[in-house]
Design a protein around this motif. Structure first.
Motif, PDB file in Angstrom:
ATOM      1  N   PRO A 119      47.245  47.225  48.980  1.00  0.00           N
ATOM      2  CA  PRO A 119      48.522  47.839  48.185  1.00  0.00           C
ATOM      3  C   PRO A 119      47.920  48.349  46.708  1.00  0.00           C
ATOM      4  CG  PRO A 119      50.113  45.994  49.009  1.00  0.00           C
ATOM      5  CD  PRO A 119      48.405  45.770  49.553  1.00  0.00           C
ATOM      6  N   VAL A 120      48.604  49.664  46.418  1.00  0.00           N
ATOM      7  CA  VAL A 120      48.348  49.457  44.975  1.00  0.00           C
ATOM      8  C   VAL A 120      49.241  48.554  43.695  1.00  0.00           C
ATOM      9  CG1 VAL A 120      48.254  51.442  43.163  1.00  0.00           C
ATOM     10  CG2 VAL A 120      48.477  52.382  45.565  1.00  0.00           C
TER      11      VAL A 120
ATOM     12  N   VAL B 295      43.560  34.482  39.162  1.00  0.00           N
ATOM     13  CA  VAL B 295      43.576  35.818  38.891  1.00  0.00           C
ATOM     14  C   VAL B 295      43.756  35.603  40.811  1.00  0.00           C
ATOM     15  CG1 VAL B 295      41.915  37.423  39.279  1.00  0.00           C
ATOM     16  CG2 VAL B 295      42.580  37.207  37.213  1.00  0.00           C
ATOM     17  N   ASN B 296      44.644  36.520  41.699  1.00  0.00           N
ATOM     18  CA  ASN B 296      44.192  36.682  43.034  1.00  0.00           C
ATOM     19  C   ASN B 296      42.548  37.548  43.318  1.00  0.00           C
ATOM     20  OD1 ASN B 296      45.742  34.521  43.566  1.00  0.00           O
ATOM     21  ND2 ASN B 296      47.322  36.428  43.414  1.00  0.00           N
ATOM     22  N   THR B 297      41.471  36.784  44.114  1.00  0.00           N
ATOM     23  CA  THR B 297      41.119  37.856  44.465  1.00  0.00           C
ATOM     24  C   THR B 297      40.784  38.688  45.446  1.00  0.00           C
ATOM     25  OG1 THR B 297      39.066  35.815  43.144  1.00  0.00           O
ATOM     26  CG2 THR B 297      38.091  38.107  44.845  1.00  0.00           C
TER      27      THR B 297
ATOM     28  N   LYS C   8      48.602  44.368  39.850  1.00  0.00           N
ATOM     29  CA  LYS C   8      48.567  42.892  39.663  1.00  0.00           C
ATOM     30  C   LYS C   8      47.139  42.445  38.897  1.00  0.00           C
ATOM     31  CE  LYS C   8      51.123  38.839  40.782  1.00  0.00           C
ATOM     32  NZ  LYS C   8      50.197  37.558  40.135  1.00  0.00           N
ATOM     33  N   GLU C   9      45.905  42.237  40.019  1.00  0.00           N
ATOM     34  CA  GLU C   9      45.264  41.583  40.038  1.00  0.00           C
ATOM     35  C   GLU C   9      44.541  42.405  38.279  1.00  0.00           C
ATOM     36  OE1 GLU C   9      40.459  41.830  41.113  1.00  0.00           O
ATOM     37  OE2 GLU C   9      41.703  43.087  41.978  1.00  0.00           O
ATOM     38  N   LEU C  10      44.798  43.915  37.962  1.00  0.00           N
ATOM     39  CA  LEU C  10      43.973  44.343  37.084  1.00  0.00           C
ATOM     40  C   LEU C  10      44.795  43.570  35.914  1.00  0.00           C
ATOM     41  CD1 LEU C  10      42.677  46.861  35.440  1.00  0.00           C
ATOM     42  CD2 LEU C  10      44.461  47.962  35.623  1.00  0.00           C
TER      43      LEU C  10
END
Length: 284
Positions: free
Chosen positions: A12-13, A2-4, A18-20
């Motif tokens: 951007p949305v 996961v990228n914090t 992507k994180e979600l």
């Protein structure tokens, strides 16, 4: 991995999504792993859930070939959800934390700890207090007219849903603190709408629990107590300046309503006086 995301970055949305997705995938993998562990040790969980059963109903039955398998699946999922709750809360907090300030990020451990604590406490409260009372009431109701046969599908579904309902309902103070921290709600309005919170607690209890008054009371009363506790705790996390501003706004609205009411009352009295006063006759 996961990228914090950083607080000062303009994201951007697509990156938020992507994180979600990454966090949901990680959580699903862990829940799936513990699901396999719980399914392997399913006899322990089933024995634990069968323990509150009255002795005269302890012999459970099933009426369809697939009922034992899907019952074990439900129980194993409940167990994996309980074990994975700290990770679920952690990923939830880390997803929303980029929108918080640096000081607010430091309460991550507290959020995860108390979220897990309330979740476990809600499930434990249900298992040791609510389940025995609910079973005693439900199993003794109507037995003088009909013969009851308890199936594993209905029994374990009832227990699992009830425990999960209490566990999630006990997250109420934590949700209230979060909403207060984000400025969505405030303690002034929470105190003003106590009667609606009281009605809402029992309405939610009626939705989450079986249709019997005993179980609904056993959830409704703690829910309202948790609401009051949430109001108390939210006071320590609320911005004092915002609270004073809301208080002034509420007082101003009260004064305006009072002035409007007095003006309407004065208009009514003036109309009454006009009706009572008769025009004088001219002298001949």
């Amino acid at each position: 991995m996961v990228n914090t995301l950083g607080f000062t970055e303009k994201i951007p949305v697509s990156k938020h999504l992507k994180e979600l997705k990454d966090r949901v995938v990680q959580t699903a993998i862990v829940v799936g792993f513990f699901f396999g562990v719980c399914f392997y040790f399913i006899e322990i969980l089933l024995g634990w859930l069968e323990d509150p059963l009255p002795k005269q109903w302890a012999q459970l039955t099933f009426i369809t070939p697939t009922e034992p398998f899907f019952t074990n699946m439900k129980v194993a999922f409940m167990g994996s959800l309980f074990i994975s709750m700290p990770l679920i809360l952690y990923h939830f907090w880390m997803f929303i934390s980029p929108g918080l300030k640096v000081k607010e990020k430091k309460i991550t451990f507290m959020f995860v700890f108390f979220g897990t604590l309330f979740f476990v406490f809600g499930g434990t409260f249900c298992y040791f207090l609510v389940v025995p009372l609910a079973l005693k009431f439900l199993f003794n109701y109507g037995v003088q007219y009909w013969q009851m046969q308890v199936t594993i599908g209905f029994y374990f579904s009832f227990i699992v849903k009830l425990i999960l309902a209490f566990a999630f309902a006990f997250q109420t103070p934590l949700i209230m603190v979060l909403l207060t921290k984000f400025g969505v709600i405030n303690t002034i309005k929470m105190r003003m709408y106590r009667k609606w919170a009281f009605l809402g607690s029992f309405a939610l209890a009626a939705i989450l629990t079986p249709p019997d008054i005993v179980t609904q009371l056993l959830l409704g009363i703690p829910l309202y107590a948790l609401y009051e506790f949430g109001v108390l705790v939210s006071t320590f996390f609320e911005d004092p300046k915002q609270r004073e501003q809301v208080l002034k706004q509420v007082q101003l609205e009260r004064e305006m309503r009072k002035a409007k009411k007095e003006a309407q009352q004065a208009q009514k009295e003036a109309k009454k006086r006009k009706v009572k006063v008769k025009p004088q006759k001219k002298a001949v």
